[in-house]
Design a protein around this motif. Structure first.
Motif, PDB file in Angstrom:
ATOM      1  N   SER A   1       0.802  -1.214   0.000  1.00 18.58           N
ATOM      2  CA  SER A   1       0.000   0.000   0.000  1.00 18.58           C
ATOM      3  C   SER A   1       0.836   1.265   0.000  1.00 18.58           C
ATOM      4  CB  SER A   1      -0.899   0.003   1.248  1.00 18.58           C
ATOM      5  OG  SER A   1      -0.127  -0.183   2.423  1.00 18.58           O
ATOM      6  N   GLY A   2       2.148   1.135   0.002  1.00 28.33           N
ATOM      7  CA  GLY A   2       2.996   2.317   0.024  1.00 28.33           C
ATOM      8  C   GLY A   2       3.324   2.803   1.412  1.00 28.33           C
ATOM      9  N   ASP A   3       2.796   2.143   2.466  1.00 29.64           N
ATOM     10  CA  ASP A   3       3.180   2.492   3.831  1.00 29.64           C
ATOM     11  C   ASP A   3       4.659   2.150   4.027  1.00 29.64           C
ATOM     12  OD1 ASP A   3       0.653   3.338   5.304  1.00 29.64           O
ATOM     13  OD2 ASP A   3       0.005   1.434   4.430  1.00 29.64           O
ATOM     14  N   GLN A   4       5.306   2.900   4.921  1.00 29.33           N
ATOM     15  CA  GLN A   4       6.720   2.662   5.156  1.00 29.33           C
ATOM     16  C   GLN A   4       6.947   1.224   5.624  1.00 29.33           C
ATOM     17  OE1 GLN A   4       8.535   5.539   7.712  1.00 29.33           O
ATOM     18  NE2 GLN A   4      10.575   4.643   7.581  1.00 29.33           N
ATOM     19  N   THR A   5       7.857   0.541   4.977  1.00 31.26           N
ATOM     20  CA  THR A   5       8.069  -0.868   5.283  1.00 31.26           C
ATOM     21  C   THR A   5       8.873  -1.044   6.569  1.00 31.26           C
ATOM     22  OG1 THR A   5       8.965  -2.951   4.458  1.00 31.26           O
ATOM     23  CG2 THR A   5      10.158  -0.959   3.879  1.00 31.26           C
ATOM     24  N   GLU A   6       8.586  -2.138   7.262  1.00 29.55           N
ATOM     25  CA  GLU A   6       9.330  -2.508   8.469  1.00 29.55           C
ATOM     26  C   GLU A   6      10.076  -3.826   8.273  1.00 29.55           C
ATOM     27  OE1 GLU A   6       7.020  -1.513  12.325  1.00 29.55           O
ATOM     28  OE2 GLU A   6       5.482  -2.134  10.887  1.00 29.55           O
TER      29      GLU A   6
ATOM     30  N   ARG B   1      15.803  -2.538  19.411  1.00 27.15           N
ATOM     31  CA  ARG B   1      15.751  -2.089  20.805  1.00 27.15           C
ATOM     32  C   ARG B   1      15.807  -0.568  20.896  1.00 27.15           C
ATOM     33  NH1 ARG B   1      18.563  -1.047  25.598  1.00 27.15           N
ATOM     34  NH2 ARG B   1      20.481  -0.556  24.457  1.00 27.15           N
ATOM     35  N   ARG B   2      16.572   0.053  20.014  1.00 24.55           N
ATOM     36  CA  ARG B   2      16.711   1.509  20.037  1.00 24.55           C
ATOM     37  C   ARG B   2      15.709   2.219  19.126  1.00 24.55           C
ATOM     38  NH1 ARG B   2      21.407   3.489  22.214  1.00 24.55           N
ATOM     39  NH2 ARG B   2      22.970   1.955  22.867  1.00 24.55           N
ATOM     40  N   ARG B   3      14.913   1.457  18.437  1.00 23.84           N
ATOM     41  CA  ARG B   3      13.965   2.049  17.486  1.00 23.84           C
ATOM     42  C   ARG B   3      12.923   2.876  18.233  1.00 23.84           C
ATOM     43  NH1 ARG B   3       9.604  -1.259  13.710  1.00 23.84           N
ATOM     44  NH2 ARG B   3       8.761   0.589  12.658  1.00 23.84           N
ATOM     45  N   ARG B   4      12.591   4.045  17.694  1.00 25.32           N
ATOM     46  CA  ARG B   4      11.613   4.934  18.333  1.00 25.32           C
ATOM     47  C   ARG B   4      10.345   5.119  17.490  1.00 25.32           C
ATOM     48  NH1 ARG B   4      14.618   3.602  21.481  1.00 25.32           N
ATOM     49  NH2 ARG B   4      15.940   4.808  22.899  1.00 25.32           N
ATOM     50  N   THR B   5      10.393   4.752  16.227  1.00 23.85           N
ATOM     51  CA  THR B   5       9.230   4.941  15.357  1.00 23.85           C
ATOM     52  C   THR B   5       8.291   3.744  15.455  1.00 23.85           C
ATOM     53  OG1 THR B   5      10.428   3.956  13.502  1.00 23.85           O
ATOM     54  CG2 THR B   5      10.519   6.357  13.752  1.00 23.85           C
ATOM     55  N   LYS B   6       7.045   3.968  15.085  1.00 24.32           N
ATOM     56  CA  LYS B   6       6.040   2.908  15.069  1.00 24.32           C
ATOM     57  C   LYS B   6       5.616   2.630  13.625  1.00 24.32           C
ATOM     58  CE  LYS B   6       3.819   1.506  18.187  1.00 24.32           C
ATOM     59  NZ  LYS B   6       3.895   0.232  18.934  1.00 24.32           N
ATOM     60  N   GLY B   7       5.177   1.400  13.391  1.00 24.76           N
ATOM     61  CA  GLY B   7       4.682   1.049  12.070  1.00 24.76           C
ATOM     62  C   GLY B   7       3.403   1.805  11.744  1.00 24.76           C
ATOM     63  N   GLU B   8       3.148   1.990  10.486  1.00 23.34           N
ATOM     64  CA  GLU B   8       1.994   2.761  10.029  1.00 23.34           C
ATOM     65  C   GLU B   8       1.280   1.996   8.929  1.00 23.34           C
ATOM     66  OE1 GLU B   8      -0.853   5.104   9.845  1.00 23.34           O
ATOM     67  OE2 GLU B   8       0.742   5.878  11.131  1.00 23.34           O
ATOM     68  N   ALA B   9      -0.065   1.972   8.995  1.00 23.64           N
ATOM     69  CA  ALA B   9      -0.851   1.267   7.980  1.00 23.64           C
ATOM     70  C   ALA B   9      -1.992   2.131   7.466  1.00 23.64           C
ATOM     71  CB  ALA B   9      -1.395  -0.032   8.556  1.00 23.64           C
ATOM     72  N   SER B  10      -1.866   3.457   7.592  1.00 30.79           N
ATOM     73  CA  SER B  10      -2.964   4.341   7.195  1.00 30.79           C
ATOM     74  C   SER B  10      -3.272   4.230   5.709  1.00 30.79           C
ATOM     75  CB  SER B  10      -2.626   5.789   7.563  1.00 30.79           C
ATOM     76  OG  SER B  10      -1.416   6.189   6.937  1.00 30.79           O
ATOM     77  N   ARG B  11      -2.239   4.137   4.874  1.00 33.38           N
ATOM     78  CA  ARG B  11      -2.489   4.021   3.434  1.00 33.38           C
ATOM     79  C   ARG B  11      -3.165   2.705   3.100  1.00 33.38           C
ATOM     80  NH1 ARG B  11       3.122   6.272   0.618  1.00 33.38           N
ATOM     81  NH2 ARG B  11       3.050   8.385   1.537  1.00 33.38           N
ATOM     82  N   TYR B  12      -2.813   1.672   3.837  1.00 32.32           N
ATOM     83  CA  TYR B  12      -3.422   0.370   3.600  1.00 32.32           C
ATOM     84  C   TYR B  12      -4.942   0.452   3.785  1.00 32.32           C
ATOM     85  CZ  TYR B  12      -4.431  -4.619   4.080  1.00 32.32           C
ATOM     86  OH  TYR B  12      -4.950  -5.879   3.923  1.00 32.32           O
TER      87      TYR B  12
END
Length: 614
Positions: free
Chosen positions: A279-284, A521-532
């Motif tokens: 869907s073009g959401d940022q991949t994880e 462990r140091r990651r601060r961002t969250k996954g996003e599925a709004s475009r989906y």
């Protein structure tokens, strides 16, 4: 089912139902009976470890049963599922009418206990298994999935339109009501006592009471305790299965679950799956690959297409309330299908955000001031709270200090309807009061520090996480973090400890250092599925519009056909924060149509019987 054996009408109807229920081979093969009590497994579960455990007194007399999965409460290491209850524990359950179960055991269960002329049903503190109940002809029927109760005449039920109207505004409502008149839901940590005089409800587990028993530990010791408890609950659930697949999002929580499984001794086959959104959401996916490689587990990458068609509006099963994942059945079928991946169980990291405290709220400073007073460490917490909340130090102090004195302790729960308002439900929202549709502990702060109350309140959405539909051809889904020992520990640890070093879920990050890759462990961002979700709505826009414009909701005056058309034509569903509620509306419409058909068939049959009798 439960009934008074001295009531002739109830006894007669109970015998009629018993014969109908036991006509099912699965129910006949997996049941526990006592005077005025029959508990059956209707799932056709082929798992060798049956979900029923008998409760017996010292003389062998059966006085109850537990449906589900039980573990021992004591100990610091993982334990295996209980297949029997020791006499001492059983005695305490008998004398307490079952309420001691939340102190002595833990797991995913519904328990049934009879003592004299009283019988009690208790749901575990996470409500992992749905429990609905109704009274018919003196018999109390309790069930997890109404659609599996083929022995009941569904035409006798009618729709609770007040509840449906509220669902349009907010579909996560929990107040014991359901979409059917006369059918109630037994909420998490509650006990239903059935006697000759009727039914009464009693809470036997309250998260706000648990949270008041604060555990103050240095961060290092708290991290060790958190790691031990997490490892214990994940390991206990692991012991049930031969093959496990983990839904690996690439985030912290699922990485912790996979790490606990991968490092467990005598572990089963463990693999992972990551769903790639087309869907073009940022991949994880790169985070998921890091975790899988670190844990030395096979990783399957599977694509999810947002343009899949929704089920037909006529295909909703006859559940007691609309199925929230109705439009996601194609995705759920992929996830739960054994042919799609390895394993006879599907583990998730669900619950980590709530328990490990994924929060940027400046109110954590208020918690620290209330419990520790103002001192040198307060300045450090002040700076951490400002940095994490992305507010100035003065704005942070302006929020925290009034909350310390009981003023402005966070957003009022009543605004939940307002934030989810759309043009379609605007009229419904204006007449609703959230106080009627949520647990009391999620609405009223009973002496907790303000940020801790925010965490407690968030559990209202966590503790009813479960599969709403019974699917015999699917793997069992397990949320190992949503386990009572871990829930209670995280409630008892102060928020400023859970947010150690000024990091969201900071204590969990410290606890699992060296156990998961540093990139995660140091990651601060969250996954996003709004475009989906937007693309899913666009792909099904015509189907949604046709269903809502001329369906049950418009006929009942719950929504306006013009509002639906305007909402879609103006593309409000693409720009409003909760425009995705269109998916919810479609599911409610589908559910209503199912019960409308059932009601029409029932009315026709009753009319034919009446004519035949005349």
């Amino acid at each position: 089912m439960l009934w008074d054996v001295t009531d002739p009408e109830a006894a007669s109807y109970a015998e009629h139902l018993r014969s109908a229920i036991l006509a099912s081979p699965s129910a006949a093969a997996s049941r526990i009976e006592a005077d005025g009590l029959l508990v059956c497994d209707l799932s056709g579960n082929k798992d060798q470890s049956k979900p029923l455990v008998a409760l017996q007194r010292g003389d062998g007399t059966v006085f109850g049963a537990v449906f589900g999965t039980l573990f021992e409460r004591s100990g610091i290491t993982s334990c295996k599922r209980l297949t029997s209850i020791d006499p001492e524990t059983a005695g305490r359950l008998y004398r307490s009418l079952g309420s001691r179960i939340v102190r002595d055991l833990w797991g995913s269960y519904v328990s049934f206990v009879r003592n004299g002329d009283k019988c009690a049903i208790i749901v575990d503190p996470a409500a992992s298994i749905p429990c609905f109940y109704t009274r018919k002809r003196g018999v109390v029927l309790a069930f997890s999935h109404l659609e599996e109760c083929t022995f009941l005449d569904l035409g006798e039920f009618s729709v609770n339109f007040d509840f449906v109207s509220a669902l349009l505004a907010y579909d996560k409502l929990q107040n014991g009501e359901t979409g059917l008149i006369g059918v109630k839901e037994l909420l998490a940590g509650h006990q239903l006592i059935v006697s000759r005089s009727g039914e009464t409800l009693h809470p036997v587990w309250d998260p706000s009471i648990v949270a008041r028993n604060r555990i103050e530990l240095p961060v290092e010791e708290a991290a060790v305790l958190l790691k031990e408890t997490t490892t214990r609950v994940v390991g206990s659930w692991m012991s049930r299965y031969d093959d496990i697949e983990v839904q690996l999002s690439g985030g912290l929580d699922s990485a912790i679950v996979l790490s606990c499984l991968a490092k467990a001794g005598g572990r089963p086959n463990v693999s992972a799956i990551h769903h790639v959104l087309k869907s073009g959401d940022q991949t994880e996916v790169h985070y998921a690959r890091d975790v899988a490689e670190f844990c030395k587990c096979e990783l399957l990458e599977a694509e999810l297409d947002p343009t899949c068609s929704f089920p037909e509006v006529t295909e909703h099963p006859p559940t007691v309330r609309p199925y929230r994942q109705f439009t996601s059945q194609a995705v759920e079928a992929q996830i739960g299908n054994p042919a799609y991946g390895a394993g006879n169980a599907f583990f998730t990291g669900q619950g980590g955000d709530h328990l490990f405290f994924a929060s940027k709220s400046p109110l954590v400073l208020a918690d620290h001031l209330l419990t520790q007073g103002f001192g040198r460490e307060s300045f450090r917490e002040w700076l951490r709270a400002a940095r994490l909340s992305d507010l100035s130090i003065w704005k942070t102090l302006g929020i925290a200090v009034p909350a310390t004195f009981g003023n402005g302790a966070g957003r009022k729960s009543t605004t939940v309807f307002e934030t989810r308002k759309t043009r379609i439900t605007e009229r419904n929202n204006s007449t609703l009061d959230i106080g009627n549709y949520a647990p009391s502990w999620a609405l009223q702060n009973s002496g907790l520090p303000p940020a801790k109350f925010l965490q407690v309140r968030s559990l209202a959405h966590l503790i009813h996480v479960r599969r709403s539909l019974l699917r015999r051809d699917r793997r069992e889904t397990v949320h190992p973090l949503v386990s009572q020992p871990l829930i209670e520990l995280c409630l008892q640890l102060p928020t400023y400890v859970l947010r150690a070093e000024g990091q969201s879920r900071g204590l969990a990050r410290i606890a699992f250092k060296g156990q998961i890759p540093e990139s995660v462990r140091r990651r601060r961002t969250k996954g996003e599925a709004s475009r989906y979700f937007v693309k899913s709505i666009v792909a099904n826009k015509t189907r949604i519009a046709e269903a809502l414009s001329g369906g049950e909701l418009t006929e009942r005056g719950l929504i306006s056909s013009d509002d639906v058309q305007n909402f879609i034509l103006r593309n409000d569903h693409l720009i409003q924060e909760f425009g995705r509620s269109m998916i919810v509306y479609y599911g409610i419409e589908a559910w209503l149509r199912t019960w409308s058909r059932i009601g029409s068939r029932g009315a026709k049959i009753r009319k034919e019987h009446h004519c035949a009798g005349a």
